[in-house]
Structures are given as structure tokens and as C-alpha cells.
Design a protein around this motif. Sequence first.
Motif, PDB file in Angstrom:
ATOM      1  N   ARG A  78       0.856  -1.187   0.000  1.00 32.31           N
ATOM      2  CA  ARG A  78       0.000   0.000   0.000  1.00 32.31           C
ATOM      3  C   ARG A  78       0.888   1.232   0.000  1.00 32.31           C
ATOM      4  O   ARG A  78       1.868   1.292   0.731  1.00 32.31           O
ATOM      5  CB  ARG A  78      -0.897   0.029   1.234  1.00 32.31           C
ATOM      6  N   TYR A  79       0.524   2.190  -0.857  1.00 37.13           N
ATOM      7  CA  TYR A  79       1.260   3.446  -0.869  1.00 37.13           C
ATOM      8  C   TYR A  79       0.353   4.571  -1.326  1.00 37.13           C
ATOM      9  O   TYR A  79      -0.767   4.350  -1.757  1.00 37.13           O
ATOM     10  CB  TYR A  79       2.541   3.366  -1.686  1.00 37.13           C
ATOM     11  N   GLY A  80       0.873   5.792  -1.208  1.00 34.71           N
ATOM     12  CA  GLY A  80       0.088   6.974  -1.544  1.00 34.71           C
ATOM     13  C   GLY A  80      -0.659   7.467  -0.322  1.00 34.71           C
ATOM     14  O   GLY A  80      -0.575   6.918   0.772  1.00 34.71           O
ATOM     15  N   SER A  81      -1.414   8.549  -0.532  1.00 32.99           N
ATOM     16  CA  SER A  81      -2.220   9.104   0.547  1.00 32.99           C
ATOM     17  C   SER A  81      -3.450   9.774  -0.037  1.00 32.99           C
ATOM     18  O   SER A  81      -3.513  10.058  -1.236  1.00 32.99           O
ATOM     19  CB  SER A  81      -1.402  10.113   1.365  1.00 32.99           C
ATOM     20  N   GLY A  82      -4.432  10.023   0.816  1.00 35.87           N
ATOM     21  CA  GLY A  82      -5.657  10.679   0.373  1.00 35.87           C
ATOM     22  C   GLY A  82      -6.343   9.898  -0.728  1.00 35.87           C
ATOM     23  O   GLY A  82      -6.468   8.688  -0.667  1.00 35.87           O
ATOM     24  N   ARG A  83      -6.774  10.603  -1.754  1.00 36.09           N
ATOM     25  CA  ARG A  83      -7.467   9.960  -2.881  1.00 36.09           C
ATOM     26  C   ARG A  83      -6.540   9.106  -3.734  1.00 36.09           C
ATOM     27  O   ARG A  83      -7.009   8.277  -4.502  1.00 36.09           O
ATOM     28  CB  ARG A  83      -8.119  11.016  -3.769  1.00 36.09           C
ATOM     29  N   SER A  84      -5.248   9.333  -3.628  1.00 42.94           N
ATOM     30  CA  SER A  84      -4.309   8.566  -4.449  1.00 42.94           C
ATOM     31  C   SER A  84      -3.788   7.327  -3.714  1.00 42.94           C
ATOM     32  O   SER A  84      -2.837   6.700  -4.158  1.00 42.94           O
ATOM     33  CB  SER A  84      -3.142   9.442  -4.900  1.00 42.94           C
TER      34      SER A  84
END
Length: 157
Positions: A78-84
Motif C-alpha cells: 500500500r502506498y500513496g495518501s488521500g485519494r491517491s
Amino acid sequence: MKFSAGVLLFRRTSGIEVLLGHMGGPLWARKDLKAWSIPKGEYDPETEAAQAAARREFTEELGLPVPDGEWVELGEVRYGSGRSKKEVTVWAVEANLDTAQVNPGRFEMEWPPRSGRMQQFPEIDRAEWFDTATAHEKLGVGQRPYLDRLAEHLAAR
């Protein structure tokens, strides 16, 4: 959260090499480091199995089917943050693939921005084999753990 699945091809030469695709389109045209990716793409886990999506996306991105071989599950990252925020599931397959045969799929986007003009670009603009140290530099941070997992799998055999 978005879900993606992909296939990391690897082959044994004097060491281990992996096949990566350089992301297509004008946003990536002049970039190299962190502009390469494992062939992968989004899917809806409610309507498609991750492995089926990985196979489909590989074919869409490279224009070739996944070569025959054992599918080794490398798990999720899992990576990214918020909507991404994204969860990516990857399998490794030992096989050779002639990069000259790659015929990538295409996507459409407005370019230049706010111009009202839609243009088509290749999903990837080239595919190349890299040793794992070079691949580590070429991949974005979120996909690098798959190289370590592949190395662990191969060391355990």
C-alpha cells in the motif's frame, strides 16, 4: 482506495533481470528515475480477481500475453495518501520476453492542459530489462519492495 495488480517478469542472466515499462505520455517523457513501473493497472476487486486483472493489464500495457511460467505471489503493497491511496498486488513470472515485440495499449488525455484537445498516448513508451539494482533506482518507492520480495523468494529456493 484504488486497487492495482501486475506481473513482474524476471529472467536469469549473469544475475537477475526484471522487465519494467517506462510510463507513457507527456508527463513522463523527460523523466527516467522513478518513471518506470511494473506492468500493472487498476481493477475493481468486487468484479474481477486480482490475478485476472494482472494478466489483463500486462496484455493491455505491453500488447503481449503474459508468458507461460509459474506465478509467484509477491503480495500487496500500500502506498500513496488521500485519494491517491493505492493497494498493489504483484506476481512474478520467470520468462523471457523480446522487448522489440512490445506493442503498448493507448490512453487518452487532454493535452496540453486546459486546451480542450484530447490526444492519445502509449500506456508505456518502452520496455526494458534491468538488473535489480538499476531497477531499484528506476521504480517509484512504492514498487521497490517487490524487488526485495523477489530476491527473498529466489534465495529461498
